[in-house]
Design an enzyme around this catalytic site. Structure first.
Site, PDB file in Angstrom:
ATOM      1  N   CYS A 157       2.561  42.527 -23.556  1.00  0.00           N
ATOM      2  CA  CYS A 157       1.617  43.627 -23.807  1.00  0.00           C
ATOM      3  C   CYS A 157       0.178  43.190 -24.027  1.00  0.00           C
ATOM      4  O   CYS A 157      -0.681  43.458 -23.186  1.00  0.00           O
ATOM      5  CB  CYS A 157       2.095  44.449 -24.995  1.00  0.00           C
ATOM      6  N   ALA A 207      -3.625  32.463 -38.059  1.00  0.00           N
ATOM      7  CA  ALA A 207      -4.174  31.594 -37.018  1.00  0.00           C
ATOM      8  C   ALA A 207      -3.064  30.744 -36.420  1.00  0.00           C
ATOM      9  O   ALA A 207      -2.054  30.483 -37.057  1.00  0.00           O
ATOM     10  CB  ALA A 207      -5.252  30.700 -37.622  1.00  0.00           C
ATOM     11  N   GLY A 208      -3.258  30.317 -35.184  1.00  0.00           N
ATOM     12  CA  GLY A 208      -2.250  29.487 -34.534  1.00  0.00           C
ATOM     13  C   GLY A 208      -2.477  29.449 -33.039  1.00  0.00           C
ATOM     14  O   GLY A 208      -3.625  29.480 -32.583  1.00  0.00           O
ATOM     15  N   LYS A 230      21.660  47.126 -15.251  1.00  0.00           N
ATOM     16  CA  LYS A 230      21.152  47.505 -16.584  1.00  0.00           C
ATOM     17  C   LYS A 230      21.906  48.721 -17.102  1.00  0.00           C
ATOM     18  O   LYS A 230      22.308  48.785 -18.263  1.00  0.00           O
ATOM     19  CB  LYS A 230      19.663  47.877 -16.480  1.00  0.00           C
TER      20      LYS A 230
END
Ligand code: UGA
Length: 446
Positions: free
Chosen positions: A271, A263-264, A37
């Site tokens: 998180c 909505a969904g 990284k």
């Protein structure tokens, strides 16, 4: 003289925070224990997709042509201790394997590794999301391990950035919250955040536990809002109402507000899901579990939204996935991100695959991560390729690219023109006019 800053942990939070601190004019040293990284970041490359972050990094990372040179990276705690006056701890706190509680091992190990190198007065600032009570414990540990003793001070400064807007949220936060035990820490943090404070970002000073709780309660509120509208979607379906209109109508009430009422298939990511669970676990430890039992329901509504999407898809293809081709548009947990951690889209795709459907996925940025997590699913290089021969198309992450798809062109390649919108983000009329049946969670069929 301006304080020198280190940032420990270079994931979404840390990499963005380090680049943002350099942008604010500080000398910054980023630290991570994963050498790959650090190599990438030092070369000016970001190990994830986050709009604007790579540009900001290159503007400051030392050794990059034309950069300010204010940002460097290391894997050495000794170097970090030597360099920094203020140390931001940005490591992650995932869900513990097989438990709701939060895994504090990365935070603990960051403190244990840094503290022995603090030989002059320093401020350590925790940004990770932690269970209430952690800061008090860590402050004591810090003073115990640091050669400088109680001159190694702690502050807790939770972070509210959203993936996809990380740079903007970090440079222009809608509030800065600092939990401190003394005035010196507050003064130092006012200095660090002088630029956003000058722009009008509210600066809220609290004690340690309140700062920790602000973060988990904010995420719990957001999760609750999403599950509230998804519960309304279930009722709308039963009563033949339209949840999109309902959300629009209640959202005009300023006390309710329009945001977070889409909505969904619900919330996912690294998180919200783990934070509400860790919050419940911690409340249980403190004997306050009753206060948060509603979060259990928030979690179940959320998981149920994914299951309902799978049912809708199964219904659409004639009650069995066997021998059926299912195109999935979207793999990331939300648009403008390549993050697939606890992604509702991938979860739905995986469930359909396990029930015998032949799933092909396309996502603008999340393909590599998705393939690593679910190597047995099918992947296609474009939306059109994913849709080829499909008996049903599922829209599961609301990328702009999917809103711009041409229903007629997609209609040419599918076996059946069936669109299921798991994010209530496509225009039903456009799809229906092009001969598609369009269905979405919480909306009328026709
Ligand atoms: C969330 C919070 O929004 C940040 O404030 C916080 O700092 C961050 O967690 C964190 O704790 O680090 P993030 O995980 O980037 O940020 O994602 P959100 O934008 O909040 O979206 C979460 C999920 O909710 C996504 O899967 C999204 O698709 C879903 N969502 C969002 C809905 O289903 N409906 C909505 O109306 C809004």
């Amino acid at each position: 003289m301006a304080p020198k800053i280190t940032v420990i942990g270079t994931g979404y939070l840390g990499a963005t925070h380090a680049a943002a601190m350099a942008e604010l004019g500080f000398e910054v040293l980023g630290l991570d224990v994963v050498p790959e990284k650090i190599e990438m970041l030092a070369a000016g490359r970001v190990p994830m997709y986050e709009p604007g972050l790579e540009e900001l990094l290159r503007k400051h990372v030392a050794g990059h042509e034309g950069s300010t040179g204010r940002l460097r990276f290391t894997t050495s705690y000794a170097e970090a201790g030597e360099f920094g006056d203020i140390h931001f701890v940005c490591v992650n706190t995932p869900q513990k394997h097989g438990e709701y509680a939060c895994d504090m091992s990365y935070v603990d190990s960051a403190f244990e590794s840094l503290a022995p190198h603090l030989t002059r007065p320093a401020l350590v600032v925790g940004k990770s999301t932690v269970p209430v009570g952690s800061a008090e414990r860590l402050a004591a540990r810090l003073a115990e391990l640091a050669p400088v003793g109680s001159d190694a001070e702690l502050a807790w400064n939770p972070e509210f950035l959203r993936e996809g807007f990380a740079v903007r949220d970090t440079l222009h936060p809608d509030r800065i919250v600092v939990g401190v035990a003394g005035e010196r820490a507050e003064k130092q943090l006012r200095e660090v955040y002088a630029a956003p404070i000058g722009e009008g970002s509210p600066f809220v000073v609290t004690d340690f536990p309140t700062a920790e709780l602000v973060k988990t309660s904010a995420n719990s509120f957001l999760a609750t809002k999403i599950s509230f509208i998804n519960a309304m979607a279930e009722v709308c379906e039963a009563g033949e109402g339209d949840v999109v209109k309902l959300a629009e109508a209640i959202g005009h009430d300023e006390r309710i507000g329009k945001k977070y009422l889409r909505a969904g298939i619900g919330f996912g990511g690294g998180c919200l899901p783990k934070d509400i669970r860790a919050f419940m676990a911690r409340a249980g430890e403190l004997g306050a579990d009753q206060a948060l039992t509603f979060l259990r329901e928030v979690d179940s509504i959320n998981m149920r939204s994914r299951a309902r999407m799978v049912e809708l898809a199964r219904e659409a293809v004639g009650d069995s996935f066997l021998g059926k081709r299912v195109a999935v548009l979207g793999a990331a947990f939300k648009p403008d991100s390549d993050d697939v951690r606890d992604s509702p889209a991938l979860n739905v795709a995986g469930q359909i695959h396990l029930q015998g459907g032949q799933v092909t996925i396309y996502d603008p940025k999340g393909m590599e991560n998705a393939r690593r997590l679910f190597p047995t699913l099918g992947y296609a290089p474009t939306a059109l390729d994913a849709a080829r021969g499909a008996d049903v198309v599922l829209h599961l992450t609301e990328w702009q690219e999917f809103r711009e798809l041409d229903p007629a062109a997609l209609g040419e390649v599918v076996a059946q023109r069936r669109m299921l919108d798991g994010r209530n983000a496509l225009d039903p009329e456009r799809w229906r006019e092009a001969g598609w049946t369009y269905r979405a969670l919480g909306r009328p069929r026709a």
